[in-house]
Design an enzyme around this catalytic site. Structure first.
Site, short mmCIF file in Angstrom:
data_model
loop_
_atom_site.label_atom_id
_atom_site.label_comp_id
_atom_site.label_asym_id
_atom_site.label_seq_id
_atom_site.Cartn_x
_atom_site.Cartn_y
_atom_site.Cartn_z
N ALA A 29 0.83 -1.20 0.00
CA ALA A 29 0.00 0.00 0.00
C ALA A 29 0.86 1.24 0.00
O ALA A 29 2.06 1.18 0.29
CB ALA A 29 -0.91 0.02 1.23
N ASN A 30 0.25 2.37 -0.35
CA ASN A 30 0.88 3.68 -0.17
C ASN A 30 0.31 4.31 1.09
O ASN A 30 -0.79 3.97 1.51
CB ASN A 30 0.52 4.59 -1.35
CG ASN A 30 1.25 4.21 -2.62
OD1 ASN A 30 1.91 3.20 -2.71
ND2 ASN A 30 1.10 5.06 -3.62
N ARG A 31 1.01 5.26 1.64
CA ARG A 31 0.49 6.02 2.77
C ARG A 31 -0.57 6.99 2.29
O ARG A 31 -0.32 7.77 1.38
CB ARG A 31 1.59 6.85 3.41
CG ARG A 31 2.52 6.09 4.26
CD ARG A 31 3.48 7.06 4.96
NE ARG A 31 4.70 6.36 5.33
CZ ARG A 31 4.79 5.53 6.36
NH1 ARG A 31 3.74 5.32 7.15
NH2 ARG A 31 5.90 4.91 6.63
#
Ligand code: C5P
Length: 224
Positions: A29-31
């Site tokens: 995931a990305n932040r």
């Protein structure tokens, strides 16, 4: 009416991260907290637009008065966006993972002697680029976001060209700025006409200012 200037208009907003499963318990995931995108969805709805918010996993509640569609992966986000077409306005704030893997059916086990597993990454669809493509369902106004940690203006200007969107909202998300996961944002709005540096504002104020700009744009004659 003056207090509902987007009445009769429809908008699509993407927000949050996407989660790309590696196995049943792990993901890439990305932040992204989703805060800026949710604030934009709320502000568009407050201005009278019919809003679909396509959100990756976040801890935020569904905004009032907005049709919220929850998804997990980039491919699910793309499908949900396609279902929301046609629409007049698209705002892509989601931090979409650039890659996915073919997930393992069972939890990948650690073994003391074997080498760590290698992830075979495959590219995800670019939702903003897809929405920006010319065609009968292209929204009248497509807005992307560019979260950068350096050379913000140069990277964001190049991104606007590459993606084919009308506007880019660029921001510096370097660790020292407190923007990532924070309540404030400091952005540069890049349009065909040039760029505007906005002061540091609450994310809700950034949303309201952006919606005011959207209203003006849609009320002014423009090509395409
Ligand atoms: O290429 P980059 O991820 O930096 O571009 C950011 C912009 O593109 C954001 O508006 C983001 O929501 C959008 N995007 C997208 N689908 C992707 C990657 C980025 O919609 N797969």
């Amino acid at each position: 009416s003056p207090d509902r200037p987007l009445a009769g208009r429809s908008a699509l907003v993407t927000a949050g991260p996407t989660h790309e499963p590696i196995d049943p318990v792990r993901y890439i995931a990305n932040r992204s907290s989703g805060t800026q995108g949710y604030a934009i969805a709320e502000a568009l709805a407050a201005a009278g637009a019919d809003v679909t918010l396509v959100s990756g996993p976040t801890t935020l509640p569904d905004p009032a008065g907005v049709h919220t569609v929850r998804v997990e992966t980039a491919r699910e986000m793309l499908d949900a966006c396609r279902h929301a077409l046609p629409c007049d306005i698209a705002v892509c704030t989601a931090a979409v993972a650039d890659w996915h893997v073919a997930p393992a059916a069972q939890k990948i086990k650690k073994t003391a002697d074997a080498a760590p597993p290698a992830l075979q990454l495959a590219p995800n669809p670019d939702i903003l680029a897809m929405l920006s493509q010319p065609g009968p369902t292209r929204p009248e106004l497509v807005i992307g976001f560019a979260a950068e940690t350096e050379h913000v203006l140069a990277h964001a200007t190049a991104k606007r060209e590459r993606k084919g969107c009308d506007w880019i909202v660029a921001n510096d998300v370097s660790p020292g700025t407190g923007v990532m996961g924070g309540t404030e944002n400091e952005v540069i709005l890049i349009t065909a006409a040039g760029r505007e540096h906005w002061p540091r504002l609450d994310k809700a104020q950034v949303a309201h200012r952006l919606v005011a700009r959207i209203v003006t744009f849609l009320q002014t004659p423009h090509p395409n």
